[in-house]
Design a protein around this motif. Sequence first.
Motif, short mmCIF file in Angstrom:
data_model
loop_
_atom_site.label_atom_id
_atom_site.label_comp_id
_atom_site.label_asym_id
_atom_site.label_seq_id
_atom_site.Cartn_x
_atom_site.Cartn_y
_atom_site.Cartn_z
N VAL A 1 0.85 -1.19 0.00
CA VAL A 1 0.00 0.00 0.00
C VAL A 1 0.89 1.25 0.00
CG1 VAL A 1 -1.87 -1.23 1.16
CG2 VAL A 1 -0.21 0.05 2.52
N ASN A 2 0.26 2.42 0.02
CA ASN A 2 0.99 3.68 -0.13
C ASN A 2 1.17 4.39 1.20
OD1 ASN A 2 1.03 3.52 -3.04
ND2 ASN A 2 -1.13 4.09 -2.99
N ALA A 3 2.36 4.98 1.39
CA ALA A 3 2.61 5.76 2.59
C ALA A 3 3.47 6.96 2.25
CB ALA A 3 3.30 4.92 3.66
N LEU A 4 3.25 8.06 2.97
CA LEU A 4 4.02 9.28 2.81
C LEU A 4 4.06 10.01 4.14
CD1 LEU A 4 5.44 11.18 0.71
CD2 LEU A 4 3.28 12.42 0.59
N CYS A 5 5.17 10.67 4.40
CA CYS A 5 5.29 11.49 5.60
C CYS A 5 5.54 12.94 5.22
CB CYS A 5 6.43 10.98 6.49
SG CYS A 5 6.08 9.36 7.17
N ILE A 6 4.70 13.83 5.72
CA ILE A 6 4.84 15.27 5.52
C ILE A 6 5.09 15.87 6.89
CG2 ILE A 6 3.76 17.35 4.61
CD1 ILE A 6 1.91 15.56 2.95
N LEU A 7 6.20 16.57 7.02
CA LEU A 7 6.67 17.02 8.32
C LEU A 7 6.80 18.53 8.38
CD1 LEU A 7 9.55 14.39 8.48
CD2 LEU A 7 7.37 14.21 9.68
N THR A 8 6.52 19.09 9.54
CA THR A 8 6.76 20.51 9.79
C THR A 8 7.89 20.63 10.79
OG1 THR A 8 4.44 21.07 9.39
CG2 THR A 8 5.76 22.67 10.61
N ILE A 9 8.83 21.53 10.50
CA ILE A 9 9.97 21.73 11.40
C ILE A 9 9.48 22.42 12.68
CG2 ILE A 9 12.18 22.90 11.71
CD1 ILE A 9 12.22 20.45 9.80
N SER A 10 9.65 21.74 13.80
CA SER A 10 9.19 22.26 15.09
C SER A 10 10.34 22.80 15.93
CB SER A 10 8.48 21.15 15.87
OG SER A 10 9.36 20.06 16.10
N ASP A 11 11.57 22.40 15.58
CA ASP A 11 12.74 22.88 16.32
C ASP A 11 13.97 22.65 15.45
OD1 ASP A 11 14.22 20.18 17.57
OD2 ASP A 11 12.07 19.94 17.26
N HIS A 12 15.07 23.25 15.86
CA HIS A 12 16.33 23.06 15.12
C HIS A 12 17.35 22.45 16.07
CE1 HIS A 12 19.65 23.63 12.38
NE2 HIS A 12 18.82 24.08 11.47
N VAL A 13 17.95 21.35 15.62
CA VAL A 13 18.87 20.60 16.47
C VAL A 13 20.10 21.42 16.82
CG1 VAL A 13 20.33 18.53 16.59
CG2 VAL A 13 18.03 18.38 15.59
N PHE A 14 20.56 22.26 15.90
CA PHE A 14 21.81 23.00 16.11
C PHE A 14 21.61 24.49 16.42
CE2 PHE A 14 22.88 19.38 13.33
CZ PHE A 14 23.81 18.75 14.15
N ARG A 15 20.35 24.92 16.52
CA ARG A 15 20.07 26.31 16.90
C ARG A 15 19.03 26.31 18.02
NH1 ARG A 15 19.75 27.37 10.94
NH2 ARG A 15 17.49 27.65 11.13
N ALA A 16 19.08 27.28 18.88
CA ALA A 16 18.15 27.35 20.01
C ALA A 16 16.81 27.89 19.54
CB ALA A 16 18.74 28.22 21.11
N GLU A 17 16.11 27.08 18.74
CA GLU A 17 14.82 27.47 18.19
C GLU A 17 13.84 26.32 18.36
OE1 GLU A 17 17.00 29.93 14.53
OE2 GLU A 17 15.61 28.29 14.10
N GLU A 18 12.65 26.61 18.86
CA GLU A 18 11.63 25.57 18.98
C GLU A 18 10.25 26.18 19.11
OE1 GLU A 18 12.18 23.16 22.41
OE2 GLU A 18 12.33 24.85 23.79
N THR A 19 9.25 25.40 18.72
CA THR A 19 7.86 25.82 18.87
C THR A 19 7.31 25.25 20.18
OG1 THR A 19 7.14 23.87 17.63
CG2 THR A 19 7.46 25.91 16.38
N THR A 20 6.16 25.76 20.61
CA THR A 20 5.53 25.26 21.83
C THR A 20 4.66 24.04 21.50
OG1 THR A 20 3.53 26.59 21.58
CG2 THR A 20 5.42 27.62 22.70
#
Length: 239
Positions: free
Chosen positions: A201-220
Amino acid sequence: MSTSEFKETPHIKPNGAEIAETILLPGDPLRAQFIAETYLENPVLFNEVRGMLGYTGTYKGKKISVMGTGMGAPSIGIYSWELINVFGVKNLIRVGSAGALQDHLNLYDIVIAMGASTNSNFASQFNLPGHYSITASYELLEKAKKAADAQGQKVHVGNVLTSDIFYNADKTAAMKWKEMGVACIEMESAALYLNAAHAGVNALCILTISDHVFRAEETTSEERQTSFTKMMEIALELA
């Protein structure tokens, strides 16, 4: 259209409610509820076992379902296997969050997982005589890219890492994956792709960036639950 026909598993009990052949799979069940209440017409709750909410409704005249999967390969492995093999789901689209590895990725950017590298041992169950390349369904990938283009949404298409480890004791691991061009880290895509491939069957993953591993950035956590709407709107077009 897939129908439950009063089928049930230890984890999904629809009580006769329909489960569509196309389903969106956020990790967070509250994100599933948000998608159902925001986008679907006449959503019907088909699962609430273990709080893993699932709904079926209509989007632009087409039946579509949405259900939470929890975190990690074992959890999405259970739900996707049951949806495919018991309830007849044919198209499974993960809509999740990920931590960026590459410098050009920013918060809220969308990544479509063409392939899924992994440190998981999930594929060992298939006893393959080599290393399997874990990839998305090209049919769904092509449709998603076209939908994003039609909506004017910029997306990044590439390789992601499905990790079994959130807090990694090896502090060098992320950089090694970055150096191989891997876009971001998440925890479910590889297991979903493997289950889908094995079942045809078919599968797909669509992702939104919630944080950055190498920068101090993240969503709540609230932002991850309710504001990642661009990937949801792309995924809904795949019904």
